[in-house]
Design an enzyme around this catalytic site. Structure first.
Site: not given
Ligand SMILES: C[C@@H](O)C(=O)SC[C@H](NC(=O)CC[C@H](N)C(=O)O)C(=O)NCC(=O)O
Ligand code: NI
Length: 140
Positions: A5, A9, A56, A60, A74, A122
């Site tokens: 993926h 954000r 994905e 936040n 892109h 794109e």
């Molecule tokens: C499901 C999987 O594909 C993920 O990417 S979840 C990973 C997780 N994501 C977040 O925490 C998103 C929120 C964060 N504030 C952001 O904006 O990236 C992640 O990055 N976890 C970090 C870890 O060390 O577990």
């Molecule tokens: Ni991810």
């Protein structure tokens, strides 16, 4: 290995889900909420892993916008007809930032949309049959 993926954000998850489903015809594959770490996820695409790469979207809690910066380029979506896809995108409320036409220096027809956060998407017309994005394209 395989590409699973690309994560973007976003400032409003439902707004982005509506864009990628209504404007780009993706399926909403799954969502998740992580109240402990204050974020929600939505996965979308034209199919599921591992056959299809997914998008994905990360929301936040309370963050409504991001600095786009100069690094992001892109994501690309293959379409049968770039002009028709642009017209449909406009009708569905999407923003076309570059009308359909041959890529500079090549013959493949492309167009660009901007999603609700300003991320560029794109549209590449029939990439499977295109004679190449650039006149001197070489297969690695
Ligand atoms: C499901 C999987 O594909 C993920 O990417 S979840 C990973 C997780 N994501 C977040 O925490 C998103 C929120 C964060 N504030 C952001 O904006 O990236 C992640 O990055 N976890 C970090 C870890 O060390 O577990
Ligand atoms: Ni991810």
């Amino acid at each position: 290995m395989r590409l699973l993926h690309t994560m973007l954000r976003v400032g409003n998850l439902q707004r982005s889900i509506d864009f990628y489903t209504n404007v780009l015809g993706m399926q909403l594959l799954r969502t998740s909420d992580n109240p402990e770490y204050k974020y929600k996820l939505a996965f979308l695409g034209y199919g599921r892993n591992p056959e299809h790469a997914e998008l994905e979207l990360t929301y936040n809690y309370g963050v409504e916008s991001y600095e786009m910066g100069t690094a992001y380029g892109h994501i690309a979506v293959g379409v049968d007809d770039a002009k028709k896809a642009c017209d449909a995108a406009r009708t569905a409320g999407g923003a076309v930032t570059r009308e359909a036409g041959p890529v500079k220096g090549g013959s493949t027809v492309i167009a660009f949309l901007a999603d609700p956060d300003g991320y560029k998407v794109e549209l590449i017309e029939r990439p499977e049959q295109s004679s190449g994005l650039h006149k001197k394209e070489e297969t690695a």
